[in-house]
Enzyme design. Structure first.
Site, short mmCIF file in Angstrom:
data_model
loop_
_atom_site.label_atom_id
_atom_site.label_comp_id
_atom_site.label_asym_id
_atom_site.label_seq_id
_atom_site.Cartn_x
_atom_site.Cartn_y
_atom_site.Cartn_z
N HIS A 275 0.85 -1.20 0.00
CA HIS A 275 0.00 0.00 0.00
C HIS A 275 0.89 1.26 0.00
CE1 HIS A 275 -3.60 2.35 1.67
NE2 HIS A 275 -2.59 3.17 1.87
N GLU A 276 1.85 1.28 0.93
CA GLU A 276 2.73 2.46 1.04
C GLU A 276 3.67 2.56 -0.17
OE1 GLU A 276 1.93 4.66 3.04
OE2 GLU A 276 0.65 3.47 4.31
N HIS B 195 1.89 4.25 -3.01
CA HIS B 195 1.91 5.72 -2.87
C HIS B 195 3.25 6.28 -3.34
CE1 HIS B 195 -1.82 6.33 -0.76
NE2 HIS B 195 -1.47 5.67 0.33
#
Length: 266
Positions: A57-58, A61
């Site tokens: 997820h990170e 980003h």
């Protein structure tokens, strides 16, 4: 070490590979029934897979920000998938895991610090914010693939329940993350399109807004509505409430089970 260039910055960290190894080994143990405690194996498998999804997820980003123009993400170590490089390493990993243990809720993980002024254009800003929860969506689709592809023949019961519970975590994380609330990714998606004044007035709310969302989830009616939505999404992907319930039941191996979800030891 200086700035040796981008190879070291993009090398996948041994920390992340270690977590993937735990996921693989415990997943195999759940599948084959080779574990002395199926519950413990499910706990380790789901927790490791959940941490892997937080890292991805990170990473999503950071990777999108890199393409958008923030070249600082490499030097910060965000492209190595190492969860210890996040802004709050403890909060990023420990808190979401604690939330899963307490209530089976996919709490949005920690944060990578994106230098937004390096990124030009509203669409790019929106994409950077959307990339994280879209990873949870992708993860949910992968976890539920055996269910909606009708490919569950030969999938051991314990593994099936573990996947169902993991899917519940991904779906709840995606829905929470996409809420248009300051501090969450959903707000990050719409923020570039708001007026300067609206942005300025909403910015100080970010730390409290997240707490507010979780306070609301403690209200039984809100909680029931939220999990109804999650359950609706899961059932459209072929995952039943019983399967997610049994997955959570197995995951919380330290509790007495009510006998609904007995799985044979291999």
């Amino acid at each position: 070490m200086g700035h040796q260039g981008s190879r070291g910055e993009r090398q996948i960290s041994s920390v992340f590979l270690g977590i993937v190894a735990v996921m693989a080994v415990t997943g195999w143990a759940v599948w084959t029934g080779y574990a002395t405690s199926t519950g413990l194996a499910v706990f380790l498998f789901v927790t490791a897979a959940w941490i892997v999804s937080l890292c991805l997820h990170e990473y999503a980003h950071a990777r999108t920000a890199l393409h958008g123009g923030d070249i600082s993400v490499g030097a910060k170590g965000y492209l190595t998938l190492n969860p210890l490089k996040y802004t709050h390493a403890l909060l990023s990993i420990v808190l979401p895991v604690v939330f899963v243990i307490l209530g089976g809720l996919g709490l949005p993980g920690g944060a990578v610090y994106i230098e937004r002024d390096r990124i030009q254009g509203r669409w790019k800003h929106s994409l950077v914010s959307a990339a994280g929860p879209l990873t949870n969506v992708a993860f949910a689709i992968v976890c539920t693939a055996p269910f909606w592809l009708d490919a569950l023949d030969g999938v051991p019961m314990a593994f099936r329940f573990a996947l169902a519970f993991l899917a519940l975590l991904q779906v709840s994380a995606a829905i929470l993350n996409f809420l248009p609330v300051p501090g969450l990714d959903g707000y990050g998606v719409i923020e570039p399109w708001l007026s300067h004044r609206a942005r300025r007035e909403l910015a100080p709310l970010a730390p409290f807004a997240l707490i507010g969302v979780f306070a609301l989830l403690w209200i039984p009616e809100v909680n029931a509505f939220f999990f109804d939505v999650v359950s609706g999404v899961l059932s459209s992907l072929g995952v039943s409430d019983l399967e997610t319930y049994c997955g959570r039941d197995l995951y919380r191996f330290w509790q007495d089970t009510d006998g609904y979800c007995v799985v044979e030891q291999g």
